[in-house]
Write a protein that holds these residues in place. Structure first.
Motif, PDB file in Angstrom:
ATOM      1  N   LEU A 388     -35.202  14.366   4.538  1.00 35.76           N
ATOM      2  CA  LEU A 388     -34.875  13.671   3.292  1.00 35.76           C
ATOM      3  C   LEU A 388     -36.127  13.420   2.453  1.00 35.76           C
ATOM      4  O   LEU A 388     -36.101  13.556   1.218  1.00 35.76           O
ATOM      5  CB  LEU A 388     -34.166  12.355   3.609  1.00 35.76           C
ATOM      6  CG  LEU A 388     -33.717  11.519   2.418  1.00 35.76           C
ATOM      7  CD1 LEU A 388     -32.727  12.293   1.557  1.00 35.76           C
ATOM      8  CD2 LEU A 388     -33.110  10.201   2.880  1.00 35.76           C
ATOM      9  N   VAL A 389     -37.223  13.077   3.098  1.00 41.38           N
ATOM     10  CA  VAL A 389     -38.490  12.863   2.370  1.00 41.38           C
ATOM     11  C   VAL A 389     -38.950  14.162   1.713  1.00 41.38           C
ATOM     12  O   VAL A 389     -39.421  14.169   0.558  1.00 41.38           O
ATOM     13  CB  VAL A 389     -39.565  12.308   3.333  1.00 41.38           C
ATOM     14  CG1 VAL A 389     -40.934  12.306   2.659  1.00 41.38           C
ATOM     15  CG2 VAL A 389     -39.204  10.900   3.776  1.00 41.38           C
ATOM     16  N   VAL A 390     -38.803  15.275   2.432  1.00 39.62           N
ATOM     17  CA  VAL A 390     -39.191  16.569   1.855  1.00 39.62           C
ATOM     18  C   VAL A 390     -38.337  16.893   0.631  1.00 39.62           C
ATOM     19  O   VAL A 390     -38.845  17.355  -0.403  1.00 39.62           O
ATOM     20  CB  VAL A 390     -39.062  17.674   2.921  1.00 39.62           C
ATOM     21  CG1 VAL A 390     -39.234  19.053   2.284  1.00 39.62           C
ATOM     22  CG2 VAL A 390     -40.111  17.478   4.004  1.00 39.62           C
ATOM     23  N   LEU A 391     -37.033  16.630   0.726  1.00 37.86           N
ATOM     24  CA  LEU A 391     -36.148  16.883  -0.410  1.00 37.86           C
ATOM     25  C   LEU A 391     -36.552  16.061  -1.634  1.00 37.86           C
ATOM     26  O   LEU A 391     -36.643  16.585  -2.755  1.00 37.86           O
ATOM     27  CB  LEU A 391     -34.708  16.555  -0.021  1.00 37.86           C
ATOM     28  CG  LEU A 391     -33.996  17.523   0.925  1.00 37.86           C
ATOM     29  CD1 LEU A 391     -32.635  16.968   1.309  1.00 37.86           C
ATOM     30  CD2 LEU A 391     -33.852  18.878   0.273  1.00 37.86           C
ATOM     31  N   ILE A 392     -36.800  14.766  -1.436  1.00 40.34           N
ATOM     32  CA  ILE A 392     -37.152  13.902  -2.568  1.00 40.34           C
ATOM     33  C   ILE A 392     -38.488  14.319  -3.170  1.00 40.34           C
ATOM     34  O   ILE A 392     -38.663  14.336  -4.402  1.00 40.34           O
ATOM     35  CB  ILE A 392     -37.184  12.431  -2.104  1.00 40.34           C
ATOM     36  CG1 ILE A 392     -35.772  11.991  -1.689  1.00 40.34           C
ATOM     37  CG2 ILE A 392     -37.705  11.538  -3.213  1.00 40.34           C
ATOM     38  CD1 ILE A 392     -35.706  10.597  -1.122  1.00 40.34           C
ATOM     39  N   ALA A 393     -39.450  14.686  -2.325  1.00 36.92           N
ATOM     40  CA  ALA A 393     -40.761  15.104  -2.834  1.00 36.92           C
ATOM     41  C   ALA A 393     -40.649  16.379  -3.669  1.00 36.92           C
ATOM     42  O   ALA A 393     -41.245  16.489  -4.759  1.00 36.92           O
ATOM     43  CB  ALA A 393     -41.715  15.320  -1.661  1.00 36.92           C
ATOM     44  N   VAL A 394     -39.879  17.348  -3.184  1.00 38.57           N
ATOM     45  CA  VAL A 394     -39.714  18.589  -3.945  1.00 38.57           C
ATOM     46  C   VAL A 394     -38.998  18.322  -5.264  1.00 38.57           C
ATOM     47  O   VAL A 394     -39.333  18.911  -6.301  1.00 38.57           O
ATOM     48  CB  VAL A 394     -38.959  19.624  -3.091  1.00 38.57           C
ATOM     49  CG1 VAL A 394     -38.605  20.854  -3.922  1.00 38.57           C
ATOM     50  CG2 VAL A 394     -39.803  20.040  -1.897  1.00 38.57           C
ATOM     51  N   GLN A 395     -38.008  17.427  -5.255  1.00 43.14           N
ATOM     52  CA  GLN A 395     -37.309  17.099  -6.496  1.00 43.14           C
ATOM     53  C   GLN A 395     -38.234  16.431  -7.510  1.00 43.14           C
ATOM     54  O   GLN A 395     -38.142  16.701  -8.719  1.00 43.14           O
ATOM     55  CB  GLN A 395     -36.117  16.185  -6.191  1.00 43.14           C
ATOM     56  CG  GLN A 395     -34.952  16.887  -5.536  1.00 43.14           C
ATOM     57  CD  GLN A 395     -34.382  17.976  -6.418  1.00 43.14           C
ATOM     58  OE1 GLN A 395     -33.932  17.728  -7.524  1.00 43.14           O
ATOM     59  NE2 GLN A 395     -34.425  19.209  -5.930  1.00 43.14           N
ATOM     60  N   GLN A 396     -39.120  15.587  -7.051  1.00 42.19           N
ATOM     61  CA  GLN A 396     -40.075  14.959  -7.963  1.00 42.19           C
ATOM     62  C   GLN A 396     -41.028  15.993  -8.556  1.00 42.19           C
ATOM     63  O   GLN A 396     -41.341  15.949  -9.752  1.00 42.19           O
ATOM     64  CB  GLN A 396     -40.868  13.872  -7.215  1.00 42.19           C
ATOM     65  CG  GLN A 396     -40.030  12.675  -6.810  1.00 42.19           C
ATOM     66  CD  GLN A 396     -39.471  11.946  -8.014  1.00 42.19           C
ATOM     67  OE1 GLN A 396     -40.148  11.750  -9.018  1.00 42.19           O
ATOM     68  NE2 GLN A 396     -38.197  11.560  -7.926  1.00 42.19           N
ATOM     69  N   ILE A 397     -41.470  16.929  -7.738  1.00 42.11           N
ATOM     70  CA  ILE A 397     -42.345  17.984  -8.250  1.00 42.11           C
ATOM     71  C   ILE A 397     -41.591  18.854  -9.262  1.00 42.11           C
ATOM     72  O   ILE A 397     -42.140  19.256 -10.293  1.00 42.11           O
ATOM     73  CB  ILE A 397     -42.884  18.838  -7.088  1.00 42.11           C
ATOM     74  CG1 ILE A 397     -43.797  17.987  -6.203  1.00 42.11           C
ATOM     75  CG2 ILE A 397     -43.646  20.039  -7.609  1.00 42.11           C
ATOM     76  CD1 ILE A 397     -44.256  18.698  -4.951  1.00 42.11           C
TER      77      ILE A 397
END
Length: 479
Positions: A388-397
């Motif tokens: 989930l953290v990876v998903l949110i980080a990629v979405q922010q980028i």
């Protein structure tokens, strides 16, 4: 008798003077009424004299002496022949102040009594209602023909992705039919390869995922018994029996849902075939189709839409190519993160995330929750949290770096407009509506901006021509 004739002449002169004074008073009263209504009189009033004009005194005749028989009777002139002084020009009656048009201060028509702001609001409201009714009719027709509408919109998106390659081949001497057919078959083969790869990966890892899901269910059962909830075996068994009973009692609903699913599958297959057929003709004969569509517009609107069409197509092409690039980067980054965390079926999940990323801002996050669920049932909750953290980080980028850098100024839509458009599109048309909502908003924004700038340029040219005409006529007026 002579005394009576002279008296009658004196009375006639006095009445003439009184009529002249009454005319002057009436003229001044009407001028004052026009000033109260902020309306200038239709005819200018005569300028007042430097000094008031004295009123001639009535001639006083001497009393007659004793009448003699030899004196002839005096001739009495007719009253109508008495000289009447000219009162001057009288201005016409102001309609709003005349007794025949109502009381003093009442407007001439009822519309003039309505405040200006209320009149503007009323006229804007009925125009907005008319526009809303037209949009409702359009959406109703689109909903009735949703298969055709979604097929055409999907073919437009695919054509915007493939058309630059067709144009490049035609510029290098490849015939139009060969260029369109080759690019279309290449795109179709690419879509088929992606689908085959997803199915192959799922079937290959299905047994492993199934065993891990069973192990995860057993771990969940143990946690419910030994965890803070302290459930018993009987409670868990009763809960499982209730689920089984609910499934058995709703067999008809499940059967109808399966039949509905089969019908949806047939409709989707029909829409896909129609989209492929339409895409080929857009690639092969898109320019002629656009010219034919222009001939259906009114003559005074053809030139404006002829200029807006290429700009709209450029915006759509930039949007599709940029979205494909952003979706590919999202899928690669999230797939690498899932693979490093040890989640099974990382490649099929990356492909699913790539397809979901065509819905801006929220698509990759929604499809990425599948990876979170698989990580939760096949690994540990900590691993699921890291996914989930990876998903949110990629979405922010994606939202702060990739979209502004790749799309740039070609598609200028505010993030709030993107979110609202995706929500409205999903409500109206489901997943297909969410996919086509943002490109539709971007194209509409481009067309409206072009038409507004065209109108502003036309107004500027008209103003310049009027100024030049006035400047050319000014020396002639002076001479």
């Amino acid at each position: 008798m002579a005394r009576g004739g002279k008296a009658f002449k004196a009375v006639a002169k006095g009445m003439a003077v009184v009529a002249s004074a009454a005319a002057v008073i009436e003229r001044r009263r009407r001028a004052a009424m026009a000033a109260d209504f902020h309306e200038p009189p239709l005819h200018p009033l005569p300028a007042p004299a430097a000094e008031p004009r004295p009123v001639e005194p009535l001639p006083v005749e001497p009393l007659p002496g004793p009448r003699t028989e030899s004196a002839p009777p005096p001739v009495v002139p007719a009253p109508a022949s008495a000289p009447v002084p000219d009162p001057g020009p009288v201005p016409p009656v102001v309609p709003s102040a005349s007794p025949s048009h109502g009381h003093f201060g009442r407007p001439a028509t009822p519309a003039e009594a309505v405040p200006w702001g209320l009149r503007v609001a009323a006229e804007s409201t009925w125009r907005l209602l008319l526009l809303g009714a037209a949009l409702y009719v359009v959406f109703y027709i689109v909903d009735m023909l949703r298969l055709v509408a979604f097929a055409v919109l999907a073919s437009l998106l695919i054509s915007a992705l493939l058309e630059p390659t067709v144009s490049w081949l035609r510029r290098h001497g490849v015939p139009r039919s060969l260029a369109a057919g080759g690019v279309f078959m290449s795109g179709l083969a690419g879509i088929g390869l992606v689908g085959w790869f997803v199915v192959w990966q799922v079937t290959t890892n299905l047994e492993t995922v199934t065993s891990k899901v069973k192990a995860g269910v057993d771990q969940l059962r143990d946690w419910l018994i030994t965890g803070p909830l302290h459930l018993t075996e009987q409670q868990i068994t009763d809960f499982a029996n209730q689920i089984t009973k609910a499934i058995s009692t709703n067999t008809e609903q499940i059967t109808s849902a399966s039949l509905t699913g089969a019908q949806i599958a047939v409709e989707v297959l029909t829409a896909v075939l129609l989209a492929f057929f339409t895409t080929f003709f857009f690639l092969y004969d898109g320019e002629r189709i656009w010219n034919w569509a222009l001939r259906g517009l009114p003559r005074h609107s053809r030139y404006a839409m002829a200029g807006a069409g290429p700009k709209a197509w450029a915006t759509l092409t930039a949007y599709v190519r940029g979205t494909v690039c952003v979706a590919f980067i999202d899928a690669v980054c999230i797939g690498i993160g899932i693979q490093l965390l040890g989640v099974p079926m990382a490649l099929p999940l990356a492909v699913i995330i790539f397809l979901g990323a065509f819905v801006p801002l929220v698509g990759a996050l929604v499809t990425g929750t599948v990876a979170v669920l698989i990580a939760l049932v096949t690994t540990t909750p900590w691993t699921a949290l890291m996914v989930l953290v990876v998903l949110i980080a990629v979405q922010q980028i994606e939202g702060h770096v990739l979209q502004p850098l790749i799309l740039g100024r070609a598609v200028r839509v505010h993030p709030l407009g993107v979110v609202l458009g995706v929500a409205a599109g999903s409500i109206i048309g489901g997943i297909g509506g969410a996919i086509v909502a943002v490109p539709l908003i971007a194209v509409t924004n481009t067309v409206v901006t072009h038409l507004r700038r065209r109108n502003e340029a036309g107004q500027a040219v008209f103003t310049a021509l009027e100024a030049a005409r006035e400047a050319a006529a000014r020396p002639n007026t002076g001479s």
